[in-house]
Write a protein that holds these residues in place. Structure first.
Motif, PDB file in Angstrom:
ATOM      1  N   GLN A   1      -4.981  11.992   0.860  1.00 36.50           N
ATOM      2  CA  GLN A   1      -3.552  11.728   0.996  1.00 36.50           C
ATOM      3  C   GLN A   1      -3.006  12.558   2.153  1.00 36.50           C
ATOM      4  OE1 GLN A   1      -0.582  13.257  -1.923  1.00 36.50           O
ATOM      5  NE2 GLN A   1      -0.056  11.103  -2.274  1.00 36.50           N
ATOM      6  N   ALA A   2      -2.233  11.927   3.018  1.00 34.68           N
ATOM      7  CA  ALA A   2      -1.670  12.628   4.169  1.00 34.68           C
ATOM      8  C   ALA A   2      -0.802  13.788   3.703  1.00 34.68           C
ATOM      9  CB  ALA A   2      -0.855  11.667   5.027  1.00 34.68           C
ATOM     10  N   ALA A   3      -0.747  14.838   4.515  1.00 32.10           N
ATOM     11  CA  ALA A   3       0.051  16.013   4.175  1.00 32.10           C
ATOM     12  C   ALA A   3       1.532  15.666   4.167  1.00 32.10           C
ATOM     13  CB  ALA A   3      -0.217  17.128   5.178  1.00 32.10           C
ATOM     14  N   GLY A   4       2.282  16.390   3.356  1.00 34.38           N
ATOM     15  CA  GLY A   4       3.728  16.199   3.302  1.00 34.38           C
ATOM     16  C   GLY A   4       4.171  15.630   1.977  1.00 34.38           C
ATOM     17  N   SER A   5       5.475  15.628   1.781  1.00 37.58           N
ATOM     18  CA  SER A   5       6.073  15.096   0.558  1.00 37.58           C
ATOM     19  C   SER A   5       6.487  13.649   0.787  1.00 37.58           C
ATOM     20  CB  SER A   5       7.294  15.925   0.154  1.00 37.58           C
ATOM     21  OG  SER A   5       6.921  17.258  -0.129  1.00 37.58           O
ATOM     22  N   PHE A   6       6.224  12.812  -0.202  1.00 29.16           N
ATOM     23  CA  PHE A   6       6.535  11.388  -0.090  1.00 29.16           C
ATOM     24  C   PHE A   6       7.766  11.048  -0.924  1.00 29.16           C
ATOM     25  CE2 PHE A   6       2.080  11.694   0.984  1.00 29.16           C
ATOM     26  CZ  PHE A   6       1.968  10.842   2.071  1.00 29.16           C
ATOM     27  N   ASN A   7       8.644  10.259  -0.337  1.00 27.82           N
ATOM     28  CA  ASN A   7       9.818   9.771  -1.039  1.00 27.82           C
ATOM     29  C   ASN A   7      10.130   8.366  -0.544  1.00 27.82           C
ATOM     30  OD1 ASN A   7      11.093  10.120   1.491  1.00 27.82           O
ATOM     31  ND2 ASN A   7      11.617  12.244   0.963  1.00 27.82           N
ATOM     32  N   ASN A   8      11.270   7.820  -0.940  1.00 28.90           N
ATOM     33  CA  ASN A   8      11.611   6.452  -0.535  1.00 28.90           C
ATOM     34  C   ASN A   8      11.617   6.284   0.977  1.00 28.90           C
ATOM     35  OD1 ASN A   8      11.915   5.944  -3.223  1.00 28.90           O
ATOM     36  ND2 ASN A   8      13.913   4.962  -3.041  1.00 28.90           N
ATOM     37  N   GLY A   9      12.077   7.315   1.687  1.00 32.42           N
ATOM     38  CA  GLY A   9      12.146   7.222   3.136  1.00 32.42           C
ATOM     39  C   GLY A   9      10.788   7.134   3.795  1.00 32.42           C
TER      40      GLY A   9
ATOM     41  N   TYR B   1      12.152  -0.319  -5.409  1.00 29.77           N
ATOM     42  CA  TYR B   1      11.109   0.677  -5.636  1.00 29.77           C
ATOM     43  C   TYR B   1      11.682   2.077  -5.541  1.00 29.77           C
ATOM     44  CZ  TYR B   1      11.076   1.179  -0.525  1.00 29.77           C
ATOM     45  OH  TYR B   1      11.434   1.390   0.773  1.00 29.77           O
ATOM     46  N   SER B   2      10.940   3.025  -6.104  1.00 31.23           N
ATOM     47  CA  SER B   2      11.320   4.430  -6.054  1.00 31.23           C
ATOM     48  C   SER B   2      10.061   5.265  -5.951  1.00 31.23           C
ATOM     49  CB  SER B   2      12.117   4.820  -7.304  1.00 31.23           C
ATOM     50  OG  SER B   2      12.427   6.191  -7.289  1.00 31.23           O
ATOM     51  N   VAL B   3      10.006   6.163  -4.959  1.00 35.38           N
ATOM     52  CA  VAL B   3       8.854   7.044  -4.724  1.00 35.38           C
ATOM     53  C   VAL B   3       9.327   8.486  -4.795  1.00 35.38           C
ATOM     54  CG1 VAL B   3       7.060   7.744  -3.100  1.00 35.38           C
ATOM     55  CG2 VAL B   3       7.720   5.337  -3.270  1.00 35.38           C
ATOM     56  N   SER B   4       8.553   9.342  -5.462  1.00 38.04           N
ATOM     57  CA  SER B   4       8.964  10.734  -5.637  1.00 38.04           C
ATOM     58  C   SER B   4       7.837  11.687  -5.259  1.00 38.04           C
ATOM     59  CB  SER B   4       9.376  10.981  -7.087  1.00 38.04           C
ATOM     60  OG  SER B   4       9.655  12.351  -7.305  1.00 38.04           O
TER      61      SER B   4
ATOM     62  N   ASN C   1       2.982  13.785  -6.312  1.00 39.48           N
ATOM     63  CA  ASN C   1       3.396  13.461  -4.954  1.00 39.48           C
ATOM     64  C   ASN C   1       3.003  12.032  -4.572  1.00 39.48           C
ATOM     65  OD1 ASN C   1       4.469  13.922  -2.391  1.00 39.48           O
ATOM     66  ND2 ASN C   1       2.492  14.575  -1.577  1.00 39.48           N
ATOM     67  N   GLY C   2       4.005  11.246  -4.193  1.00 35.66           N
ATOM     68  CA  GLY C   2       3.746   9.897  -3.722  1.00 35.66           C
ATOM     69  C   GLY C   2       3.609   8.848  -4.782  1.00 35.66           C
ATOM     70  N   ARG C   3       3.730   9.201  -6.061  1.00 33.02           N
ATOM     71  CA  ARG C   3       3.694   8.190  -7.114  1.00 33.02           C
ATOM     72  C   ARG C   3       5.067   7.523  -7.195  1.00 33.02           C
ATOM     73  NH1 ARG C   3       4.975   7.283 -12.474  1.00 33.02           N
ATOM     74  NH2 ARG C   3       3.433   6.089 -13.680  1.00 33.02           N
ATOM     75  N   GLY C   4       5.048   6.232  -7.366  1.00 31.81           N
ATOM     76  CA  GLY C   4       6.308   5.511  -7.452  1.00 31.81           C
ATOM     77  C   GLY C   4       6.202   4.318  -8.374  1.00 31.81           C
ATOM     78  N   THR C   5       7.332   3.697  -8.611  1.00 33.34           N
ATOM     79  CA  THR C   5       7.390   2.494  -9.430  1.00 33.34           C
ATOM     80  C   THR C   5       8.051   1.385  -8.634  1.00 33.34           C
ATOM     81  OG1 THR C   5       9.493   3.189 -10.405  1.00 33.34           O
ATOM     82  CG2 THR C   5       7.471   3.772 -11.596  1.00 33.34           C
ATOM     83  N   MET C   6       7.713   0.157  -8.957  1.00 37.10           N
ATOM     84  CA  MET C   6       8.291  -1.011  -8.303  1.00 37.10           C
ATOM     85  C   MET C   6       8.670  -2.033  -9.358  1.00 37.10           C
ATOM     86  SD  MET C   6       6.634  -3.489  -5.382  1.00 37.10           S
ATOM     87  CE  MET C   6       6.685  -2.182  -4.163  1.00 37.10           C
ATOM     88  N   THR C   7       9.838  -2.620  -9.211  1.00 34.87           N
ATOM     89  CA  THR C   7      10.323  -3.656 -10.122  1.00 34.87           C
ATOM     90  C   THR C   7      10.616  -4.911  -9.317  1.00 34.87           C
ATOM     91  OG1 THR C   7      11.322  -2.020 -11.592  1.00 34.87           O
ATOM     92  CG2 THR C   7      12.078  -4.291 -11.800  1.00 34.87           C
TER      93      THR C   7
ATOM     94  N   ALA D   1       5.153  -2.532 -11.421  1.00 36.62           N
ATOM     95  CA  ALA D   1       3.915  -1.964 -10.877  1.00 36.62           C
ATOM     96  C   ALA D   1       4.105  -0.478 -10.651  1.00 36.62           C
ATOM     97  CB  ALA D   1       3.538  -2.653  -9.572  1.00 36.62           C
ATOM     98  N   VAL D   2       2.959   0.233 -10.558  1.00 37.96           N
ATOM     99  CA  VAL D   2       2.950   1.639 -10.151  1.00 37.96           C
ATOM    100  C   VAL D   2       2.297   1.707  -8.779  1.00 37.96           C
ATOM    101  CG1 VAL D   2       2.060   3.939 -10.649  1.00 37.96           C
ATOM    102  CG2 VAL D   2       2.862   2.488 -12.506  1.00 37.96           C
ATOM    103  N   ILE D   3       2.885   2.520  -7.883  1.00 36.61           N
ATOM    104  CA  ILE D   3       2.352   2.654  -6.539  1.00 36.61           C
ATOM    105  C   ILE D   3       2.002   4.114  -6.252  1.00 36.61           C
ATOM    106  CG2 ILE D   3       3.624   0.654  -5.710  1.00 36.61           C
ATOM    107  CD1 ILE D   3       5.647   2.449  -4.458  1.00 36.61           C
ATOM    108  N   TYR D   4       1.015   4.307  -5.358  1.00 37.36           N
ATOM    109  CA  TYR D   4       0.630   5.642  -4.880  1.00 37.36           C
ATOM    110  C   TYR D   4       0.568   5.589  -3.362  1.00 37.36           C
ATOM    111  CZ  TYR D   4      -0.561   7.359  -9.550  1.00 37.36           C
ATOM    112  OH  TYR D   4      -0.505   7.777 -10.858  1.00 37.36           O
ATOM    113  N   MET D   5       1.245   6.519  -2.701  1.00 34.62           N
ATOM    114  CA  MET D   5       1.249   6.592  -1.248  1.00 34.62           C
ATOM    115  C   MET D   5      -0.005   7.320  -0.756  1.00 34.62           C
ATOM    116  SD  MET D   5       4.087   5.086  -0.354  1.00 34.62           S
ATOM    117  CE  MET D   5       4.032   5.515   1.392  1.00 34.62           C
ATOM    118  N   VAL D   6      -0.774   6.683   0.120  1.00 38.78           N
ATOM    119  CA  VAL D   6      -1.879   7.338   0.803  1.00 38.78           C
ATOM    120  C   VAL D   6      -1.362   8.056   2.043  1.00 38.78           C
ATOM    121  CG1 VAL D   6      -4.117   6.993   1.938  1.00 38.78           C
ATOM    122  CG2 VAL D   6      -3.487   5.603  -0.055  1.00 38.78           C
TER     123      VAL D   6
END
Length: 699
Positions: free
Chosen positions: A381-389, A447-450, A455-461, A470-475
């Motif tokens: 997973q890339a460094a840094g904090s993941f959010n909606n942006g 969607y919402s990512v937190s 880090n990087g886990r989110g949900t999508m409706t 669905a559940v999403i994970y940011m790489v």
């Protein structure tokens, strides 16, 4: 994205005709241009009967809608076909979605695909109907035609493949080899999940050949024992580049021989080999399998998660899966792992056991040991904090590696706005389902990512059609994976950035230093024309000679950054070799040359010290000392330090210089008169080595 609920297909059947026209306008045909290799995993079905199907191959796209030089191999229950020639046509619409037709002999196959920013594409088969046909998906990747030879497949490789036998029992293999570039694979290690039981593979033979240097087609033979039982596997492969092969088992499918489809990828082993510190940080996992449920039914299984390793053997895993058509998840489950020098990694989490083979640090091919035979990949997973942006931009998405005929395959283009607290995603998708294809189905979701607690886990409706979750994970800002929670036939969903913002382009690639001694590293710097967008940017990297110089698959720019760095690792070479390192982003490619030179010979050592004569009359005679080196002195010469144990009787200069290119030098030992015969030890020292000789001084 229609994977979130297969029933949504019905809602869009009416838009098929108009959507096909929009999709196939051909305005972006130039995006698919050049030589490509492809791999496809699918399920072929008729009514209630289904069986595994796979294909690998290659083609040339002319950028104007035509396919030439096509060749593919297929395999399925009842037999496949080898090295079939084909031609075809394709058309890409304004949004990056395309359709493609392969004309193979007297038949054809229709595909729908979505273009990615690096010029590759994700695709699905698009011609099943009436409850029969083939459901599946795959990828098309640009190839390096200079790698179409046996000699270019050299170095260390990890491999992995999964599939089914003729009665849909699930199996998987993973392992590693060292290739010598002449067709022999050595230092082999591997594991097989044979229908729910894991065995170590003991290889007795392993070899390969690129048999067609025009198409990049080759074959591989593996002979091994597992659980005391001898076995063989034969694969056909197509070269993507010297660091990657698309492979498919070519043996007939039977109860004893499953059809496996997968990849052979360069393994970047650090100096001294892998160890527990090779897993250190966050990795996104995504795997698919086949569930055996309590009811006795068997249905597709898919899961995604975030594994965090501490570099010392401890880990935690947050995991979301669709298991037996129901959601299942856990958070921060503790586990242990152990990494061998060759990259084989054993992972234990609760009662679950997995085996992984590392491709590089924090990157692996892996599968679990149970009857579900979950198989997939781990990516750093890339460094840094993941959010909606962070999840912002246009992404190509598709359903990967379907494991059941009921899976609804899709590919499409989706735009995320990065809004907070709730992001919005819209797009169009093409759906391949057993009851018929649907083209250009509209999609809408929030969607919402937190960054916390995972880090990087989110949900999508999904808010279009009848909805879904669905559940999403940011790489990275350029890639995320997801799994549906309510689809009865799930798959892992893969989304990768499909276009770069128009205002930002790839400006340059530089290497510092541009020349290194083999086994040392260089630092690459990639520069953009302006700040990376809010979602960041991911630039693809490659080397045209991975046996000599290796780079990570990509480098990620943080939002607002204009440059990013990466490490180029090299191997020892016998002769000076120039390697081209390339970076690709938004359709542009930049390259830089790295010269890898042989290591200089080790410095000479001091071989001997002699005295002639070794016995003289004190004060009346002198002796000549000779120092000898193990090899010629380098440029600048060598200074050998001298000393005497009895300087009153025998005196030497403080040092003597061996000239550049010479192996010897002489010096004079002067003596004084003595009242009684005595001796002196003359010593010479250089580079940690001392040699001595005894001089007899006589009355």
């Amino acid at each position: 994205m229609r994977k979130l609920n297969a029933l949504l297909i019905v809602c869009f059947a009416a838009v098929l005709a108009s959507s096909v026209r929009a999709q196939t306008s051909g305005v972006n045909n130039a995006e698919l241009n050049g030589n490509y290799a492809f791999t496809f995993t699918g399920i072929r079905g008729t009514g209630s009967i289904s069986s595994v199907f796979a294909a690998v191959g290659r083609f040339t796209a002319d950028g104007a809608g035509n396919l030439t030089n096509g060749e593919l191999d297929t395999n399925t229950v009842g037999g496949g076909a080898a090295a079939q020639s084909f031609t075809g046509i394709y058309s890409i619409g304004a949004d990056g979605r395309g359709v493609m037709t392969f004309n193979i002999g007297g038949g054809s196959a229709k595909l729908a695909f979505a273009m990615m920013a690096n010029g590759n594409a994700q695709f699905i088969e698009f011609d099943a109907s009436g409850g029969s046909g083939t459901i599946g998906s795959g990828t098309m990747e640009k190839v390096d035609t200079t790698a179409f030879s046996t000699s270019r497949i050299t170095g260390d490789y990890a491999f992995g493949a999964a599939g089914f036998d003729n009665v849909n029992n699930r199996a998987a293999i993973a392992g590693r080899f060292t290739s010598n570039g002449t067709g022999t694979l050595t230092n082999a290690a591997g594991d097989v999940n044979a229908y729910g039981t894991d065995y170590s593979m003991t290889f007795t033979a392993a070899n390969y050949t690129v048999s067609n240097t025009a198409t990049g087609r080759g074959t591989m033979h593996l002979a091994f024992t597992f659980g005391g039982t001898p076995d063989t596997m034969n694969f056909v492969f197509y070269v993507v580049n010297s660091g990657k092969l698309f492979m498919m088992e070519s043996d007939g499918v039977s109860p004893a021989t499953p059809l496996l489809n997968g990849v052979f990828a360069q393994q970047q082993i650090p100096a001294g080999g892998f160890n527990n510190s090779s897993l250190n940080g966050n990795m996104v996992l995504y795997l698919t399998g086949f569930s055996v449920c309590s009811s006795g039914s068997r249905v597709p299984k898919a899961g995604v998660g975030l594994l965090t390793a501490n570099g010392s053997g401890a880990l935690s895993l947050t995991w979301d899966e669709n298991y037996c058509s129901a959601p299942n998840s856990f958070t921060s489950a503790a586990g242990r792992y152990s990494v061998a020098a060759n990259g084989r990694t054993s992972i234990t989490i609760g009662g679950n056991i997995l085996v992984a083979y590392l491709e590089s640090l924090n990157q692996a091919i892996l599968f679990d040991f149970d009857v579900n035979a979950l198989f997939g990949f781990a990516e750093p997973q890339a460094a840094g904090s993941f959010n909606n942006g962070t999840l912002k931009g246009t992404y190509a998405g598709y359903a990967t590696n379907p494991t059941g005929f009921g899976v609804t395959a899709f590919s499409g283009e989706f735009t995320a706005d990065g809004a907070s607290p709730s992001g919005n995603m819209t797009g169009s998708e093409d759906i391949g389902a057993s009851n018929g294809p649907v083209s250009g189905a509209a999609f809408k979701a929030t969607y919402s990512v937190s960054p916390s607690p995972t880090n990087g886990r989110g949900t999508m409706t999904v808010t279009s059609g009848i909805g879904g979750n669905a559940v999403i994970y940011m790489v990275s800002p350029s890639k995320f994976v997801a799994v549906s929670l309510n689809d009865p036939n799930p798959a892992v969903l893969d989304f990768e950035l499909s276009s770069a913002p128009a205002s930002v382009s790839l400006s340059s690639l530089s290497l510092n230093p541009a020349s290194v001694t083999g086994a040392n590293s260089s630092t690459g710097t990639v520069t953009l024309s302006g700040p990376a967008p809010a979602g960041g940017a991911q630039v693809a990297l490659s080397s045209n000679n991975t046996a000599v110089a290796r780079v990570p698959s990509s480098v990620t720019f943080a939002a607002g950054a204009t440059s990013a760095t990466f490490t180029v690792t090299t191997s020892a070479v016998a002769a000076s070799t120039t390697v081209s390192i390339s970076a690709a982003y938004g359709g542009a490619t930049r390259s830089a040359s790295l010269t890898v030179t042989p290591a200089p010979p080790p410095p000479p050592t001091l071989s001997s010290l002699t005295l002639s004569p070794s016995s003289i009359v004190g004060g009346l005679q002198s002796s000549t000392g000779t120092v000898t080196l193990s090899r010629p002195a380098p440029a600048g010469g060598v200074t050998v330090m001298l000393s005497s144990s009895n300087a009153t009787v025998a005196r030497v200069p403080s040092s003597v210089i061996v000239p550049a290119g010479a192996t010897t030098a002489t010096f004079t030992v002067n003596t004084s008169a003595v009242l009684v015969s005595t001796s002196a030890t003359i010593s010479a020292s250089y580079n940690g080595t001392t040699r001595a000789a005894t001089l007899a001084v006589l009355l």
